[in-house]
Enzyme design. Structure first.
Site, PDB file in Angstrom:
ATOM      1  N   TYR A  13     135.343  -1.835 -41.914  1.00  0.00           N
ATOM      2  CA  TYR A  13     134.572  -3.103 -41.408  1.00  0.00           C
ATOM      3  C   TYR A  13     133.529  -3.192 -41.251  1.00  0.00           C
ATOM      4  CZ  TYR A  13     139.877  -2.604 -41.035  1.00  0.00           C
ATOM      5  OH  TYR A  13     141.063  -2.854 -40.670  1.00  0.00           O
ATOM      6  N   CYS A  14     133.227  -4.690 -41.513  1.00  0.00           N
ATOM      7  CA  CYS A  14     132.068  -5.524 -41.787  1.00  0.00           C
ATOM      8  C   CYS A  14     131.347  -4.490 -40.969  1.00  0.00           C
ATOM      9  CB  CYS A  14     132.058  -6.608 -41.525  1.00  0.00           C
ATOM     10  SG  CYS A  14     130.580  -7.447 -41.241  1.00  0.00           S
ATOM     11  N   PRO A  15     129.645  -4.143 -40.559  1.00  0.00           N
ATOM     12  CA  PRO A  15     129.099  -3.665 -41.905  1.00  0.00           C
ATOM     13  C   PRO A  15     129.320  -2.563 -42.695  1.00  0.00           C
ATOM     14  CG  PRO A  15     127.696  -3.213 -40.004  1.00  0.00           C
ATOM     15  CD  PRO A  15     128.765  -3.772 -39.821  1.00  0.00           C
ATOM     16  N   ASP A  40     138.461  -4.176 -46.610  1.00  0.00           N
ATOM     17  CA  ASP A  40     138.948  -5.591 -45.897  1.00  0.00           C
ATOM     18  C   ASP A  40     137.563  -6.913 -46.450  1.00  0.00           C
ATOM     19  OD1 ASP A  40     137.696  -7.079 -43.241  1.00  0.00           O
ATOM     20  OD2 ASP A  40     135.524  -6.166 -43.626  1.00  0.00           O
TER      21      ASP A  40
END
Lengths: 76, 158
Positions: A13-15, A40
């Site tokens: 997932y981010c980042p 994502d």
């Protein structure tokens, strides 16, 4: 599309996909293409934003079911 | 010259620290020169797991006992539930392969993010440079921070 290098960011997932993209791009030569596999949804807007900021080219973003394939060309 | 980004880490809440490192790491990945300035409770994020007794007053010593700090011990600002909530959140983050705070710190360092500790808060809490993890680059005051922040395009207070 033919890529010079592929990184698997599925499940991240981010980042992290962006962080890993930045790391992987360091190993490429200008003109070469990086393939980023991700799932994502954030990457669909994050990658163009990252490219805009770093002066690289976001060539395409392809969605196949849950998987997103992003191609980034190193320009700088 | 690359753009600058600064993050003031004021809080020692785990959730806030995670957000601070996520943004610092993203900024560094975007080619920005990132400085994190740890002040007040935020010093807890960069404290070593064991802090020497040192030259602390009774109050400073007592405060250090109640707020021991270090990345591993931080608690969430909400739903801590005597530690159960925090440990559940940590294991959920692991399931979703999200970096822990310690991993976020290591990644930030790897990407060249600069860590600075606020000298005034250090004096107030009786902490010295040796009480912080090795990743801390420098200790400084508000003028140093503002000097950097005035050139910053993104300046956050977390």
């Amino acid at each position: 599309m033919d890529a010079d290098k592929t990184i698997d960011c599925v499940g991240l997932y981010c980042p992290m996909p962006i962080v890993k993209t930045a790391q992987a791009m360091k190993e490429l030569e200008p003109g070469q293409v990086l393939e980023v596999l991700a799932d994502d949804a954030g990457i669909k807007s994050d990658m163009p934003a990252w490219c805009e900021k770093t002066g690289n080219e976001c060539v395409s973003i392809d969605e196949e079911g849950d998987e997103i394939k992003v191609y980034v060309r190193k320009t700088g | 010259m690359s753009e600058k980004m600064t993050v003031i880490v004021f809080s020692d809440d785990l959730d806030r620290a995670l957000a601070a490192f996520n943004l610092a790491n993203t900024g560094a990945s975007m080619g920005m020169e990132v400085t994190m300035f740890f002040t007040f409770w935020g010093l807890g994020v960069i404290k070593k797991e064991r802090v020497a007794r040192g030259d602390k007053s009774f109050m400073q010593w007592a405060m250090g006992l109640m707020k021991r700090g270090s990345a591993r011990r931080l608690k969430m600002s909400q739903m801590n539930m005597l530690g159960f909530g925090t440990s559940t959140m940590k294991s959920m983050m692991k399931t979703y392969r999200m970096p822990s705070l310690q991993e976020g710190i290591a990644l930030a360092k790897e990407q060249g993010v600069k860590f600075m500790a606020c000298t005034t808060s250090m004096a107030l809490m009786g902490l010295t440079r040796d009480d912080f993890i090795d990743e801390v680059d420098d200790v400084a005051g508000a003028a140093t921070y503002l000097g950097i922040a005035s050139e910053g395009k993104v300046n956050l207070f977390i």
